[in-house]
Structures are given as structure tokens and as C-alpha cells.
Motif scaffolding. Sequence first.
Motif, short mmCIF file in Angstrom:
data_model
loop_
_atom_site.label_atom_id
_atom_site.label_comp_id
_atom_site.label_asym_id
_atom_site.label_seq_id
_atom_site.Cartn_x
_atom_site.Cartn_y
_atom_site.Cartn_z
N GLY A 172 -4.68 -10.53 6.57
CA GLY A 172 -6.03 -10.15 6.22
C GLY A 172 -6.87 -11.40 6.12
N ARG A 232 -11.07 -6.07 6.24
CA ARG A 232 -9.78 -5.36 6.25
C ARG A 232 -9.79 -4.33 7.37
N ASN A 243 0.85 -1.19 0.00
CA ASN A 243 0.00 0.00 0.00
C ASN A 243 0.88 1.24 0.00
N HIS A 288 1.15 -7.18 4.30
CA HIS A 288 0.00 -6.45 4.85
C HIS A 288 -0.57 -5.56 3.75
N PRO A 289 -1.85 -5.74 3.39
CA PRO A 289 -2.40 -4.97 2.26
C PRO A 289 -2.98 -3.61 2.63
N SER A 333 -6.60 -5.05 -0.79
CA SER A 333 -6.89 -5.53 0.57
C SER A 333 -8.06 -6.50 0.63
N GLU A 334 -9.00 -6.40 -0.30
CA GLU A 334 -10.14 -7.32 -0.32
C GLU A 334 -10.21 -8.06 -1.65
N TYR A 382 -5.64 -0.84 3.45
CA TYR A 382 -7.03 -0.77 2.98
C TYR A 382 -7.02 -0.29 1.55
#
Length: 451
Positions: free
Chosen positions: A104, A292, A9, A79-80, A86-87, A82
Motif C-alpha cells: 500500500g 488503497r 483484513n 496486504h491491508p 489500509s490508510e 480496504y
Amino acid sequence: MFKKILIANRGEIALRIIRTCREMGIKTVAVYSKADEESLHVRFADEAVCIGPAPSNESYLKISNIIAAAEITNADAIHPGYGFLSENSKFSKICEEHGFKFIGASPDMIDRMGNKARAKATMREAGVPCVPGSEGVIPDFKACKKIAKETGYPVMLKASAGGGGKGMRAVWKEEDLQDAWESARQESKAAFGNDDMYMEKLIEEPRHIEIQIVGDSNGKACHLSERDCSIQRRHQKLTEETPSPFMTKKLRDDMGKAAVKAAEFIKYEGAGTVEFLVDKHRKFYFMEMNTRIQVEHPITEQVVDYDLIREQILVAAGVSISGKNYLPKLHAIECRINAEDPYNNFRPSPGRIEVLHAPGGHGVRLDTHVYAGYIIPPNYDSMIAKLITTAQTREEAISKMKRALDEFVIEGVKTTIPFHRQLMDDPAYVSGNYTTAFMDTFVMNEPEEEK
């Protein structure tokens, strides 16, 4: 515990994750596009890898480039944040297949809860109150017309793959239904590559209240109380607060139990949010689940003294949660500061920040990745900072926010600081008497220099 986490991110959330990782003794890898070379998350990470040019689909959304960056830096988790991936169940699965722990939700969980019609059916099965409407995806317009009649007008058409207000249409009478059906499907197809629609009863005078939950790998979940996110523009949140001024002890208890029931029913692992619409009679209905961390997570952290990013990492590493629920001890408000002109229909205002003076003092938190001299690129979301104030009472939190906004100086670009300052004096907001329709009638005062 993980030794090195790659953060897939950018901006303030990447910097937020880096800070917690450093406190936990975990090395970090930042990824960045060429437009973000001078961003603070790149400077503060232990390592940084350029993953492509400015456009998101060539950098932050390019899974192969992110996996390659994780491989060459020997990261063991991703770690994605938001937004972005992320989804994305495909990304979660690819991380798994390449030996990286995705911090996640699992691919199956993202698929189950990411499709809103499927999520609603799952929640009905779990015994969580849902808005009356279609049981799932509506097959055709004939079925749409029948369901609308059975549900009773007004109704809301929604895109199954939707988000951010795309593919949503409020319909107040039958003669408007076909136009709404066709335009919503077209918009959804263009935005998500999917024109599946479902329908819900339109809740009048609603508040958007979400419950923060955390679940572990043993199927146990807890909640960390609510956030009121009703001040929105085009279904995008502008400010949030906790506790909600609309909340009662019974409502909090009932919504918290429903959120935990939802999480445990699907054996949810990680931090997530169960979002509800609450009508004027304080009846609540499941709306969706975000699998998330949320933009507005800092206000929850402030009122329960709990690092949600740390908990995400611990749960991903296999640590069990206590199962204890958390209630707010203080009051916190978050204002999203966007590079937009509130006097010109919130038009985006990218460019160079010439001057920046950050507010400070007791109970003031500022999450941001920008600084004087930073160039805000036009390629991404316009949010550049989150200003959070925390106090013993709502009245004190509002007073503190007024003072912090007055101190917050950004020159060179337009920002939403003047909007938030005016909001803090608005009688409806100050009284706590607002709904998701608040922005429909809100009018900005003329800017000071034009008076």
C-alpha cells in the motif's frame, strides 16, 4: 517476489487477495477475529491466526496482534485490503520498521493524502482542478464566515480527517452556518478524534466519478479509466459502473491526465483512486485520493482485463509499470449486496443465512465470503457480496444484472437485492441521468408479500 503475504483484513476482500496470491504461487496467512472463525477467507488461506475477539478495536484494528501474527508465520509482506488499517500511516510505518513490506502507500503518502485539506493544497500545487473554498484547515468560525462569503453559497463544510459522510454539512445561507459549523465539528471529533474543518463550494447536480491509477517506485503512473459512483446513500456507495454514462472522450482524456499528473506529482506507489466531483457542465474538481484498493475495483478489472491485486503486489515487489493507460472495452456494473432491509430504511440485518443460491452464467461475477449456514456477525460492515455483470453495452449489462439479481437467492436475513432489482428498472438510472442526489427522491416499492 514475496514468499508469504499476511492479509490484514476479513471477508470478501481477504478472499479476493488469497485467490490472486495462489495464482502467483505466494503463500497466504489469514487473520481473523473469533466472530470470523467460520469465514471462507480463513478456510482458503494456507495459514490462519486468531488475533482477538469480535470487536474491531481488539482484533482487525489491533496493530500489535497483526504484527505478532506476521512474525510467528514468517510472512514477508502485509496486504491491508480496504477499510480497517489500509490508510493508517502508523500501521504502514510499523510494518516497515518490523521488516514487512506494506502493500500500500508509504506513511508519508498516507499522511499527505489522508488529510483532505492537505491533499487539496497538494493538488492545487500539482495543477489539478480543485473545488473553490478554503486553502486548508479553517482556524475559527470568524474565518469560516469570511471564506463562505468569498466562496459564495451554497457551501459544504467537511471534516479534514473525514470519510463516509461524517462531519459534512451543506449550508445554503449564512444564517445556518454557525449551527452547521458546530454540529459538524462535534460529529468529526466523535468519529475521528479531530475537529479540523475545511470548506468547499457546493457543486450542484454533481456526479462522483473516480479514476483508477497505479504508480510504481520510479515515480511513473498510469490510469485505468473511470468509475461512476454517484448512486449513494449517506455518502456510502450502493452501485458503481464503468464507463460512466456521463463520460465523453474529451472528459475521460482530461480527467485521466489530471489523475496521472496527481499521482506522479506525489510519486505515488501502488494502486489508488483519484476522486472527482463533476458538475452538470462536465467541469471536474478534485475531491480526495484513496491510497488503497477500492471496494469497486472489480468493474475496472472486468472492462480492461487487468488484475489490480496482482499489480499491487508486483509494484510492491519493485516491478515497474509500462506507463500505458487503459480504456474500457466493455461495460460493467457492480451492485453491493448488503445485509440490510431496504424496506426499513436499510436497517442492518445480521444473522444466519439459511439458503443461498448464487447467480452465474456468462458475464456474471460474484465476489463473496458467505455461504448457506454462514452467520453474519453484527460487528462489521454489512456488505456480504459484490455482484458484477459485464457486457458489450450498458443496456446489456443492465439486462444481465436484472437476470442475475432474479437468480440471487438469500434467505434467513434481509438483503439489498430487492433495492438493486428496482434500481435496474428506474427510468433515471436506465437513462444514465442520475447524480449523487438520486437517493434523496428514490422510494422503494412495497415488498411482494405485502401487496
